[in-house]
Design an enzyme around this catalytic site. Structure first.
Site, PDB file in Angstrom:
ATOM      1  N   GLY A 169      13.839 -26.439  42.957  1.00 23.96           N
ATOM      2  CA  GLY A 169      12.997 -27.098  41.971  1.00 23.96           C
ATOM      3  C   GLY A 169      11.624 -27.365  42.542  1.00 23.96           C
ATOM      4  N   SER A 170      10.973 -28.390  42.018  1.00 22.08           N
ATOM      5  CA  SER A 170       9.589 -28.649  42.399  1.00 22.08           C
ATOM      6  C   SER A 170       9.496 -29.280  43.783  1.00 22.08           C
ATOM      7  CB  SER A 170       8.922 -29.574  41.375  1.00 22.08           C
ATOM      8  OG  SER A 170       9.339 -30.911  41.546  1.00 22.08           O
ATOM      9  N   THR A 171       8.380 -29.032  44.425  1.00 17.14           N
ATOM     10  CA  THR A 171       8.135 -29.601  45.751  1.00 17.14           C
ATOM     11  C   THR A 171       8.108 -31.120  45.695  1.00 17.14           C
ATOM     12  OG1 THR A 171       6.897 -27.633  46.418  1.00 17.14           O
ATOM     13  CG2 THR A 171       6.497 -29.648  47.669  1.00 17.14           C
ATOM     14  N   CYS A 231       9.839 -18.626  41.145  1.00 13.63           N
ATOM     15  CA  CYS A 231       9.242 -19.232  42.337  1.00 13.63           C
ATOM     16  C   CYS A 231       8.586 -18.175  43.211  1.00 13.63           C
ATOM     17  CB  CYS A 231      10.293 -20.014  43.119  1.00 13.63           C
ATOM     18  SG  CYS A 231      11.872 -19.179  43.271  1.00 13.63           S
ATOM     19  N   GLU A 250      14.868 -25.159  48.166  1.00  9.39           N
ATOM     20  CA  GLU A 250      13.884 -24.107  47.917  1.00  9.39           C
ATOM     21  C   GLU A 250      12.985 -24.635  46.818  1.00  9.39           C
ATOM     22  OE1 GLU A 250      11.882 -21.485  45.964  1.00  9.39           O
ATOM     23  OE2 GLU A 250      13.872 -20.864  45.282  1.00  9.39           O
ATOM     24  N   GLU A 283       0.004 -24.459  42.764  1.00 11.91           N
ATOM     25  CA  GLU A 283       1.105 -23.780  42.085  1.00 11.91           C
ATOM     26  C   GLU A 283       0.961 -23.968  40.574  1.00 11.91           C
ATOM     27  OE1 GLU A 283       5.934 -23.362  42.360  1.00 11.91           O
ATOM     28  OE2 GLU A 283       5.072 -25.358  42.573  1.00 11.91           O
ATOM     29  N   LYS A 285      23.964 -31.243  38.869  1.00  9.19           N
ATOM     30  CA  LYS A 285      23.000 -31.644  37.851  1.00  9.19           C
ATOM     31  C   LYS A 285      22.183 -30.419  37.453  1.00  9.19           C
ATOM     32  CE  LYS A 285      18.703 -33.853  36.749  1.00  9.19           C
ATOM     33  NZ  LYS A 285      18.457 -32.695  35.848  1.00  9.19           N
TER      34      LYS A 285
END
Length: 543
Positions: A265-267, A327, A293, A425, A212
């Site tokens: 991607g995002s946390t 990142c 990550e 962030e 994806k």
């Protein structure tokens, strides 16, 4: 089939093209930018090697010129996702059974194709679709991905050679199998190299993959699929599914065939996926491998002995290359009061001199942020600083979305180490600096280590070796990639394996052998040449 023991070519990092005026590579890239901007791709889903058009389409635009459309792409739904699971399962037996060196050959060919005929395609599509300047695209879409292909092949051979000892009369071996089920690769917009590595690293190990891509990275992702096809990946090994995250969460994550997740991607998204896996843990054939990550609040910590000129350069490059959408980008800095006057003056001058605009103008250092949603979210931090008694803007602070999503590189200064933009962030061209008293070094280090939940990258600047040792030790767990007298960005495959812990991910180190181990399920084999034929042991004999 040959019985020879094959040796993968020793990899070296791909040389970076500079695209200086008068360089033939510069003219070739500019020509491809012009022709690609005039095209309009239709991007299908690719399932089992077949193009699938759902009719549910979205547009991919240039972030720096958002009225220019690069592509229309078809979104996969639940039906297409189930088709992809089946296609991955069909492709798995033959792909897994292929000799490892034959799979490696496909990767080495992919590297050569990218280093040559595909280089302009991947660089140009990354520049136009993700708003990267020529140099940032080159180090990402070309060099880093070429390195991933070559070094991963080399690391894979090293794994194959790791074998146990054998005692007399036995032969012990280790069989490195792929995972059972499919691997779900979910990739971000900001690095084409990550988009290329996350599905292919598991594939190298014999896994089949459902990929994806980010919907804001579709053009370069589609060219990657073309590259994979020409390199020789069999149909169904990598299945390409542009889609929305919610559909992935309800259809693919609970699938009993899920063998692993390779995510960047995002946390928040990663934690949600992790939670979904936990809620469905009793449904899977095996415990899924989860590699992620995620976010970062990456720092530059300055000691009073630092080279001030080097500090300013690291801040400008570390914070504002690719608009801070790395990142690893420097997002906060700790500067001693004794150096602040000089650093602040030079930093403001250099940031003010940065040119911002369209990627097709090679004079621009800064380009656009990825889309309107991110533009609004990032700029809200700048607006907060403008209205806060805890912060002031040193330089920058303006933005416009009329033509493209442009936010000026902005430096915020605060004397509150817990200030909003100092701990959250942002993922944009905003650097926040906390000025600390020289005598309160330990206190500043504590803030650096403990005020943010992330631990991805960080840097220390000092000329005093004792200070470097002290700061490196105190911040040992604050960053998975730590830099001494260098900016906290720019990890190179094979040199600085990349990844962080805490809220920044599982620290499985892309660009090293450690990551590949996660996509393997070892089988220990013991062969006894003359097996025992009596159950009795000597200790059982009569006195």
């Amino acid at each position: 089939m040959s019985d020879a023991k094959f040796q993968v070519p020793t990899p070296i990092n791909e040389p970076i093209r500079q695209y200086a005026p008068g360089d033939a590579n510069r003219e070739s890239l500019k020509a491809r930018l012009k022709s690609m901007a005039a095209e309009r791709l239709e991007v299908p889903c690719i399932i089992g090697g077949k193009e699938v058009r759902t009719g549910n389409k979205r547009k991919a635009v240039m972030p720096h010129s958002h009225k220019e459309v690069l592509a229309e792409f078809h979104l996969a739904g639940a039906t297409e996702m189930r088709m992809a699971v089946e296609a991955a399962a069909r492709a798995k037996p033959e792909w897994e059974a292929m000799p490892w060196n034959e799979r490696v050959a496909i990767f080495l060919k992919a590297a050569e194709l990218l280093a040559g005929p595909y280089r302009d395609n991947l660089n140009a599509s990354t520049m136009l679709g993700q708003s990267k300047n020529a140099f940032q695209a080159e180090i990402d879409a070309a060099c880093e991905l070429i390195d991933f292909f070559r070094f991963n092949a080399h690391f894979y051979q090293q794994i194959m050679e790791q074998q146990p000892i054998s005692s007399a009369g036995t032969w012990n071996r280790m069989d490195y199998r792929p995972l059972e089920g499919f691997v779900l690769a979910v990739t971000p917009f900001n690095f084409t190299s990550i988009a290329g590595n996350l599905p292919t690293a598991p594939a190298l190990c014999g896994n089949t993959v459902i990929w994806k891509p980010a919907n804001t990275q579709i053009p370069s992702a589609y060219y990657l699929m073309k590259l994979f096809k020409e390199a020789g990946f069999p149909d169904g090994v990598i299945n390409f599914l542009p889609s929305v995250g919610a559909e992935v969460g309800t259809t693919l994550l609970p699938s009993p065939e899920l063998g692993g997740i390779h995510f960047t991607g995002s946390t928040n998204t990663f934690q949600s996926m992790y939670k979904t896996v936990g809620e469905n843990i009793d449904k899977y054939g095996s415990y899924p491998r989860i590699v992620g990550e995620t976010g970062g609040k990456d720092f530059i910590f300055v000691h009073r002995s630092a080279d001030q000129e080097a500090v300013v350069t690291a801040m400008v490059r570390g914070a504002f290359e690719y608009q801070g959408q790395k990142c690893s980008a420097a997002s906060r800095a700790y500067v001693p009061r004794s150096l602040w006057a000089n650093i602040s003056k030079e930093l403001a001058a250099q940031v003010s001199a940065l040119k911002m605009g369209d990627v097709r103008d090679f004079r621009n250092f800064v380009n656009a942020v990825i889309d309107e949603r991110e533009f609004k979210r990032i700029y809200s931090y700048v607006e907060h600083a403008k209205n806060s008694s805890d912060a002031k803007i040193l330089v920058g602070g303006k933005a416009s979305s009329e033509v493209g999503y442009f936010i000026e590189p902005t430096v915020i200064v605060t004397e509150n180490p817990g200030y909003k933009s100092m701990v959250e962030e942002i993922f944009g061209p905003v650097l926040t600096i906390f000025v600390y008293d020289d005598a309160k070094l330990d206190e500043a280090l504590k803030f650096c280590d403990e005020s943010s939940p992330y631990a991805l990258t960080g840097a220390v600047f000092a000329q005093d070796r004792a200070a470097i040792t002290q700061i490196s030790s105190r911040l040992r767990h604050a960053a998975g990639n730590f830099y001494i007298n260098d900016k906290p960005t720019g990890a190179v495959v094979g040199q600085q394996p990349f990844g962080g812990a805490r809220a920044s991910g599982t620290n499985d180190k892309a660009g090293s052998v450690l990551n590949l181990y996660r996509w393997l399920s070892p089988r220990s084999i013991k062969e006894t040449f003359v097996p025992a034929k009596d159950f009795r042991y000597p200790f059982m004999n009569a006195e």
